[in-house]
Design an enzyme around this catalytic site. Sequence first.
Site, mmCIF file in Angstrom:
data_model
loop_
_atom_site.group_PDB
_atom_site.id
_atom_site.type_symbol
_atom_site.label_atom_id
_atom_site.label_comp_id
_atom_site.label_asym_id
_atom_site.label_seq_id
_atom_site.Cartn_x
_atom_site.Cartn_y
_atom_site.Cartn_z
ATOM 1 N N HIS A 131 -8.947 -10.396 -1.150
ATOM 2 C CA HIS A 131 -8.866 -10.281 0.313
ATOM 3 C C HIS A 131 -10.059 -11.077 0.848
ATOM 4 C CE1 HIS A 131 -8.749 -7.676 4.123
ATOM 5 N NE2 HIS A 131 -9.916 -8.276 4.205
ATOM 6 N N HIS B 288 0.420 3.528 8.453
ATOM 7 C CA HIS B 288 -0.548 4.448 9.060
ATOM 8 C C HIS B 288 0.223 5.418 9.944
ATOM 9 C CE1 HIS B 288 -4.145 2.369 7.728
ATOM 10 N NE2 HIS B 288 -3.658 1.222 8.165
ATOM 11 N N HIS C 268 0.863 -1.190 0.000
ATOM 12 C CA HIS C 268 0.000 0.000 0.000
ATOM 13 C C HIS C 268 0.900 1.241 0.000
ATOM 14 C CE1 HIS C 268 -3.684 -2.314 0.766
ATOM 15 N NE2 HIS C 268 -2.895 -3.094 1.474
ATOM 16 N N ARG D 265 -0.332 4.282 -0.661
ATOM 17 C CA ARG D 265 -1.202 5.336 -0.101
ATOM 18 C C ARG D 265 -1.429 6.537 -1.011
ATOM 19 N NH1 ARG D 265 -3.546 1.854 3.079
ATOM 20 N NH2 ARG D 265 -2.477 1.384 5.029
ATOM 21 N N ASP E 248 2.044 -7.056 2.627
ATOM 22 C CA ASP E 248 0.883 -6.236 2.982
ATOM 23 C C ASP E 248 1.333 -4.981 3.737
ATOM 24 O OD1 ASP E 248 -1.673 -5.328 3.210
ATOM 25 O OD2 ASP E 248 -2.364 -6.861 4.618
ATOM 26 N N PHE F 240 -6.564 -1.010 10.632
ATOM 27 C CA PHE F 240 -5.831 -2.273 10.462
ATOM 28 C C PHE F 240 -4.556 -2.015 9.663
ATOM 29 C CE2 PHE F 240 -10.287 -3.720 10.826
ATOM 30 C CZ PHE F 240 -10.163 -4.779 11.704
ATOM 31 N N ASP G 52 -8.646 -5.196 -2.670
ATOM 32 C CA ASP G 52 -7.910 -5.464 -1.424
ATOM 33 C C ASP G 52 -8.272 -4.485 -0.314
ATOM 34 O OD1 ASP G 52 -6.081 -6.616 0.362
ATOM 35 O OD2 ASP G 52 -4.686 -4.999 -0.062
ATOM 36 N N HIS H 30 -2.924 -12.774 1.604
ATOM 37 C CA HIS H 30 -2.583 -12.897 3.039
ATOM 38 C C HIS H 30 -3.349 -13.977 3.803
ATOM 39 C CE1 HIS H 30 -6.020 -10.238 3.006
ATOM 40 N NE2 HIS H 30 -5.328 -9.131 2.854
#
Lengths: 339, 443
Positions: free
Chosen positions: B198, B328, B81, B83, B324, B342, B171, B251
């Site tokens: 996912h 954050h 990710h 972002r 993954d 998450f 995802d 995952h």
Amino acid sequence: MSPTEYMAPTTPSRQWKHKDLLSIRTLEPWEIDLIHDTASAFKEINSRAIKKVPALRGKTVVNLFVEPSTRTRASFELAANRLSADVISLESSSSSFKKGETLKDTGLNLQALNADFMVMRHSCAGAAQFLAERLRTGIINAGDGAHEHPSQALLDTFTIRERLGRDLKGLKIAICGDIMFSRVARSNIWALLKLGADVTLVGPSTLVPPVFKKLGVNISHKLEDILPEAHVIMLLRIQHERQRQALFPSLGEYVSLFGLTAARFRKCRPDVVIMHPGPINRGVEIDSELADGVNSVILEQVTNGMAVRMAILYLLSGGQPLHVAPGAPLAPHITSPAS
Amino acid sequence: MMKLAPRDPSLVSTYDRKLGTRSWALTGGRVIDPANRRDEIGEVYVRDGKIVAEIPVNESVEVIDCSGLIVCPGLIDLHVHLREPGQGSKETVATGTRAAAAGGFSTIVAMPNTKPVADGPNTIAWLRQRIAETAIVNVYTTGCISQNMAGEALAPIGSLKQAGVVAITDDGKCIQNNELMRRALEYAQMFDLPLLDHCQDYALSEGGVMNEGYWSTVLGLQGWPAIAEEVIVGRNALLAELTGGTVHCQHLSSAGSVRLVREAMQRGVKISAEVMPHHLALTDESIAGYDTNFKMNPPLRTKRDIAALLEGVADGTIEILGSDHAPHATYEKEVEFSEAPFGILGLETELSLFVKTLIEPGVISWAKMIEKLTINPAKLLRLDKGTLSPGADADITLIDPAREWVVDKEKFQSKSRNTPFHGWELKGKAVATVVAGEFVFSC
């Protein structure tokens, strides 16, 4: 005047050593005993005409109730008042929560106001520990999600001791109701197990799943089976909001299977102790007459709650253990200012 | 300056600084190139940003001594990710690709759950420009399966393909509507696009924030049971079998999922699976302190699940390793456990954690592990990557299997700090990452 000046230190007893009270699971059995013994002393004070002592004079207690509560908040407020603390209460309707302030920032702001203790109710499990790890202020968990409600378990076990006049070793205690979502159940499970009781959880298989056995308790889905032997029956409030609708079909069916009715009561020991943390649903968890009957200690739980919460605040503020000799008047050395 | 990638329409960016005719040789290292079944002490030659079989004798060659190191194709992480667009405070293409380089990854695949979600060619075009301007490793893009990632209507999958995506995925979310999932698998086959899923049944995991079990019971946190993943893995196997489409289960976290994928593979279903380091290194007991750096989706599970995942890695059920990588901001994670987002960082600890969980206990060999980090994800996504074959882009990772280091989140290249592995002592580390013949990282 510090607490130690007017409350005589007694025979060597182990001292409370935690900044916070977050859970029963992490307490030692002697720590539960210490709170109970201290609560006995405060209960005696609560029966006097003048009920106030200066133990927490000059201290500030903030009741931070991010989830609404009536009785727990009132109980903690009165407890802090009777210890002469300055008390303020913040509710979930307070503006900071509505303005989106984070819990951490709320906590830091209250700490900046020199709050000595925060009594905290929150809908998220772990919220009390979250603040405790980030603040110098002592945190008292007054219920965090489905995790724990330590003061409730302390007052419940105190009440059992008082009513039966004995320790809890070997007592058969049933907790009946919505165990899965209940913080009261979890705190009581740990407290009762630590004090040596034999605990059985009772309720629908969806609300009392097998995983609870791993905590060291028994499980039953038939209330009748446990009634003849139970010394204590703790009933939990049952609700049937949306979250529960896949878990049991209706309150009516719940009552027919798990309600403590007069018919079921006849199968109980004559001296069975009936408990409920409130607020009760008359005619659901329990028949109305039973709630008011001689076996019920529901209102004693409320009375004892305040003494236990005074004990918690007192011990967290560094108060010395209060010794209560068996048979002696409770805490004769405690002198309230007006007496 | 925007640079359009000329060689491969799906390759968004190649790190192609001016190389001139510089040639060099990596010598003395253990060359592991699973695609070519090569595992030997030997040489790798690079010329003009490409792998070559040999360098003409009259040409000057810079020799790099790789004794004690593993020389392998540049690692690929198919689950990252970045972002961007929209959440540059968590990570950017610039910081995320630097984290990738620092972790030994020369190629990464960006997930489309950005703001806005990448459910159309415009967002892909914007992202590709961003990549061209700021990425330091190869970045491939993916597009959504459904419009707005809402799970209700198909996204313009053909247009996404034309815009350069290498897979479709929702995802972070999971399509609950089995009819839509079936049609997506049928439709995507026209474009030879694999579908990455996912796997999470929402009704079974509603409100769940950690594995359902002993610890969720003790902590009073809502359970996210393994069955919620397994039900969808089972559905995916059935739909892949029905449609002939390719479904890749992201995952995997549970023992039951491994069993379902294994059984489907044995029936010849076009199904594959990946596993992340945290699901091999940690259990749900880690959450006992309510630390939100242990909160990810799917959640950490049990020792029994770890044992089954390791078995799946060993027997080939799990063909692909990923991270993954889910950055954050600290303030977003520093909230009540059930309120926290998450996800955890992955790229900069991934390789060392796989060494710890797969190599050190002898679950698989170095060659097998590198296969699952190079040629296997390249095959799934039809990337012209993951080998040291002559003619391939000189994407190379140098690994020191003996290098010991301590994870320090403050030294991460990533913009975020949300790792549960801070302070871990690890052994085995990427010491250099080469993209198209250029060193983008070394230590």
